[in-house]
Write a protein that holds these residues in place. Structure first.
Motif, short mmCIF file in Angstrom:
data_model
loop_
_atom_site.label_atom_id
_atom_site.label_comp_id
_atom_site.label_asym_id
_atom_site.label_seq_id
_atom_site.Cartn_x
_atom_site.Cartn_y
_atom_site.Cartn_z
N SER A 23 0.83 -1.21 0.00
CA SER A 23 0.00 0.00 0.00
C SER A 23 0.86 1.26 0.00
O SER A 23 0.47 2.29 -0.56
CB SER A 23 -0.93 0.00 1.22
OG SER A 23 -0.18 -0.07 2.42
N ARG A 24 2.06 1.19 0.61
CA ARG A 24 2.96 2.33 0.60
C ARG A 24 3.76 2.39 -0.70
O ARG A 24 4.08 3.47 -1.20
CB ARG A 24 3.91 2.27 1.80
CG ARG A 24 4.93 3.41 1.90
CD ARG A 24 4.26 4.79 2.01
NE ARG A 24 3.52 4.93 3.23
CZ ARG A 24 4.02 5.37 4.39
NH1 ARG A 24 5.30 5.68 4.47
NH2 ARG A 24 3.25 5.51 5.45
N LEU A 25 4.09 1.23 -1.26
CA LEU A 25 4.84 1.20 -2.51
C LEU A 25 4.08 1.89 -3.65
O LEU A 25 4.70 2.40 -4.59
CB LEU A 25 5.18 -0.24 -2.91
CG LEU A 25 6.37 -0.91 -2.20
CD1 LEU A 25 6.53 -2.34 -2.68
CD2 LEU A 25 7.64 -0.12 -2.41
N TRP A 26 2.77 1.91 -3.58
CA TRP A 26 1.98 2.61 -4.59
C TRP A 26 2.35 4.10 -4.65
O TRP A 26 2.17 4.75 -5.68
CB TRP A 26 0.48 2.47 -4.30
CG TRP A 26 -0.11 1.22 -4.85
CD1 TRP A 26 -0.26 0.03 -4.22
CD2 TRP A 26 -0.64 1.03 -6.17
NE1 TRP A 26 -0.83 -0.90 -5.06
CE2 TRP A 26 -1.09 -0.31 -6.26
CE3 TRP A 26 -0.78 1.86 -7.29
CZ2 TRP A 26 -1.66 -0.83 -7.42
CZ3 TRP A 26 -1.36 1.34 -8.44
CH2 TRP A 26 -1.79 0.00 -8.50
N HIS A 27 2.87 4.63 -3.56
CA HIS A 27 3.23 6.05 -3.52
C HIS A 27 4.68 6.29 -3.92
O HIS A 27 5.13 7.44 -3.97
CB HIS A 27 2.97 6.61 -2.12
CG HIS A 27 1.54 6.55 -1.71
ND1 HIS A 27 0.59 7.45 -2.16
CD2 HIS A 27 0.88 5.67 -0.91
CE1 HIS A 27 -0.59 7.14 -1.64
NE2 HIS A 27 -0.44 6.06 -0.89
N ALA A 28 5.43 5.21 -4.21
CA ALA A 28 6.79 5.35 -4.73
C ALA A 28 6.69 5.41 -6.25
O ALA A 28 6.67 4.38 -6.94
CB ALA A 28 7.65 4.17 -4.29
N VAL A 29 6.58 6.61 -6.79
CA VAL A 29 6.25 6.80 -8.20
C VAL A 29 7.52 6.70 -9.05
O VAL A 29 8.45 7.47 -8.88
CB VAL A 29 5.59 8.18 -8.42
CG1 VAL A 29 5.22 8.35 -9.90
CG2 VAL A 29 4.38 8.33 -7.53
N PRO A 30 7.59 5.74 -9.97
CA PRO A 30 8.77 5.62 -10.83
C PRO A 30 8.79 6.70 -11.91
O PRO A 30 7.74 7.08 -12.44
CB PRO A 30 8.61 4.22 -11.46
CG PRO A 30 7.14 3.96 -11.43
CD PRO A 30 6.60 4.67 -10.23
N SER A 31 9.98 7.21 -12.20
CA SER A 31 10.11 8.24 -13.22
C SER A 31 9.79 7.65 -14.60
O SER A 31 10.08 6.48 -14.88
CB SER A 31 11.53 8.81 -13.21
OG SER A 31 11.80 9.42 -11.97
#
Length: 478
Positions: A450-458
Motif C-alpha cells: 500500500s505504501r509502494l503505490w506512492h513510490a512513483v517511478p520516473s
C-alpha cells in the motif's frame, strides 16, 4: 603464560586479507583495537584478482557493444570486441596481479600485515609460516577472525583432475584467448564465462546436469540459455559426463554418458566452491579441517567465544558484498565485546548479519543480466509463506523499449499475502542490475504494498516495471 609462548600480541588477528578480512580489520581499528592481518597470497584476495573485478571487466566490453547495437545508429551491427584491448583493460583492474596499492591502504588504515600462511595453533594463538619458512606465534588478546573464503571445487568425474582443468582463476587471468572451451557447470561462473569467452571469439560449449542458474527463478536460466544459444554457444542442459581425458595433441575430450564425445582446447570447471579451511589448524581446537565454519548471527563460531568466521567460509552467502556486510557487523561486535560495550545482536541489530537469512541481493552479469533479492517463489513456499507471484514482461515497459530495440526480459515479484510485503524479486533483462537496490530496500524494509503505490517511478525508465507489477497485483483498497 600465553604471552611467554608467543612472539607478539594483538587485540585481533584476521586470517585472510581479501575484502572481507580487510573490512573486519578496518572496523576493529576504527573501534580502537590493534589488528594484525595475515595473507599468504595477494592483499585484496580472490575478488580483486581472480573473481569480481577481472570477470566483470571481461564481460563489460561485449555487453556494452551489444547494448549499442540494439540502438540503431549507435554502432556497426557487425562489430566485434577487440580481444587484446579487453584483456589489457581486465589486467588494469588487477594492477597486473600486484598488490602494492592494497598494502599501502592497510598501512594508511593502521592495520599491520604479516605475509605468510596463518594457522590456528590453540585458543587465541595463530602460527604464521612466512615466505622464507620462518615461523612466528602471535597471541590474539580478544579474537581471531577467519576470512579465508573458498576455492573452486573439482567434481569427482573420472579424469577431470588429471586434465589440469581451468577454474575461475585461470578463466579470469588468461593471457591468450583459446579457440574453444568446454565449461562444466551452469551456475553464475559458468554462465558469465560463457558470455565473456563467446564475446572474445571462443567457440564455447556449456554442460550442465540441470538447467542454468539453479536456485534462481526458473525463467532466469531459461532466458540466459536462449540468449547464449542465439550467440552461438552450445548449451546442453541435462548433460551427464562420464569422463574426461587430455589428448596427445593437448586438447581435452569430454565423454558424455549418451556416447557423445566433445573436444576443446581447454576445460573450465565451474561446479561450485569449497571452504579454504584444509590447512588452518582447526583440529587444534576441536574442529574439522576442511569444513565450513558454523556461526551465529554475530559471525562467532558456535562454541568458541573468541573465534569468528566471516564471508564465504561460513557458507551463509557466497557473495563479496554479503561478506563485506558480515565483516562490518563482525568488526563492530568484536570491538563491543572487547571493550565491554553493548551488543545489539537481535534481528536487524547492528551486530547481526540478519540479511543473510532472506534478503540477499545478487546480480549475474550475463546478457541478459539477472538481478534478484530475497526468496524465490519456491523458497517462499518452502518457508511456509502464503504467497502470490506477480510476473510482468519487461519488454512491454516504455522505458525498456526506448532503452533497446527488441528488449527481452521479465520481472517477478513474490508477495507475502499475510503481511502485504515483497519477500522476493527477480529481474532478467539488459541493465536490470540498476533495478535491484530498490527491490532490496523494499524487501529489507518490509515496505507494505500500500505504501509502494506512492513510490512513483520516473517516466520513461525501466523502473516503471514497479508500477506495472503493482497494477498486476491489484489496486489497494481503503
Amino acid at each position: 603464560m600465553m604471552g611467554s609462548m608467543t612472539d607478539a600480541a594483538y587485540d585481533l588477528i584476521v586470517i585472510g586479507a581479501g575484502p572481507v578480512g580487510e573490512n573486519v580489520a578496518d572496523r576493529a581499528v576504527q573501534g580502537g583495537l590493534s589488528v594484525l592481518i595475515v595473507e599468504r597470497e595477494l592483499v585484496g584476495g580472490e575478488c580483486s584478482y581472480w573473481a569480481c573485478m577481472p570477470s566483470k571487466a571481461l564481460l563489460r566490453s561485449g555487453s556494452a557493444l551489444r547494448a549499442a547495437q540494439r540502438v540503431p545508429g549507435a554502432a556497426d551491427p557487425d562489430a566485434r570486441v577487440d580481444a587484446t584491448a579487453v584483456l589489457r583493460r581486465r589486467s588494469s583492474f588487477t594492477s597486473g596481479w600486484e598488490d602494492t596499492g592494497q598494502v599501502e591502504w592497510l598501512q594508511s588504515a593502521g592495520i599491520d600485515l604479516a605475509r605468510g600462511h596463518g594457522r590456528i595453533a590453540g585458543e587465541r594463538v595463530v602460527e604464521i609460516t612466512g615466505e622464507d619458512g620462518s615461523v612466528r606465534r602471535i597471541e590474539a588478546r580478544h579474537a581471531v577472525a577467519i576470512a579465508t573464503g573458498t576455492t573452486a571445487a573439482i567434481p569427482p568425474i573420472e579424469g577431470v583432475a588429471e586434465t589440469d582443468p581451468w577454474t575461475s582463476r585461470e578463466a579470469t587471468s588468461v593471457t591468450d584467448v583459446p579457440r574453444s572451451l568446454i565449461i562444466i557447470g551452469g551456475g553464475v561462473v559458468g554462465t558469465e564465462m560463457a558470455n565473456a569467452y563467446a564475446d572474445l571469439g571462443t567457440t564455447v560449449t556449456v554442460l550442465s546436469r540441470g538447467g542454468l542458474l539453479g536456485g534462481m527463478e526458473p525463467f532466469a536460466g531459461e532466458l540466459v540459455a536462449d540468449a547464449l544459444r542465439e550467440r552461438g554457444v552450445d548449451v546442453r542442459t541435462g548433460a551427464a559426463i562420464a569422463s574426461t581425458v587430455r589428448e596427445d595433441d593437448g586438447s581435452v575430450a569430454v565423454d558424455l554418458e549418451d556416447g557423445t564425445v566433445l573436444r576443446a582446447e581447454h576445460l573450465l570447471v565451474a561446479t561450485g566452491r569449497e571452504p579454504a579451511t584444509k590447512d588452518l589448524g582447526l583440529a587444534s581446537i576441536g574442529l574439522e579441517d576442511g569444513d565450513w565454519l558454523d556461526v551465529d548471527d554475530t559471525l562467532r563460531v558456535r562454541g568458541r567465544d573468541w573465534l569468528y568466521a566471516v564471508g564465504d567460509v561460513n557458507h551463509r552467502s557466497l557473495l563479496t558484498h554479503q561478506g563485506k556486510y558480515q565483516a562490518r557487523a563482525a568488526g563492530d561486535v568484536i570491538v563491543a565485546r572487547a571493550t565491554g560495550g553493548e551488543v545489539d545482536a537481535g534481528a536487524w541489530g547492528v551486530h547481526a548479519a540478519t540479511a543473510d537469512l532472506a534478503a540477499v541481493p545478487q546480480v549475474t552479469f550475463t546478457d541478459p543480466e539477472v538481478a534478484s533479492i530475497g526468496r524465490t517463489a519456491e523458497q517462499a513456499e518452502e518457508a511456509g509463506l502464503r504467497i502470490r507471484v506477480v510476473d510482468y514482461d519487461l519488454g512491454s515497459v516504455a522505458g525498456a523499449s526506448l532503452h533497446a530495440d527488441g528488449y527481452t526480459g521479465k520481472a517477478r515479484m513474490v508477495v507475502d499475502e499475510d503481511r502485504g510485503v515483497v519477500v522476493g524479486a527477480t529481474f532478467v533483462g539488459q541493465d536490470v542490475a540498476e533495478l535491484l537496490h530498490s527491490a532490496t530496500i523494499a524487501v529489507v524494509g518490509e515496505v507494505p504494498l500500500s505504501r509502494l503505490w506512492h513510490a512513483v517511478p520516473s517516466y520513461p525508465t525501466i523502473s516503471e516495471v514497479w508500477l506495472r507489477l503493482l497494477e498486476t497485483y491489484g489496486r489497494p483498497t481503503a
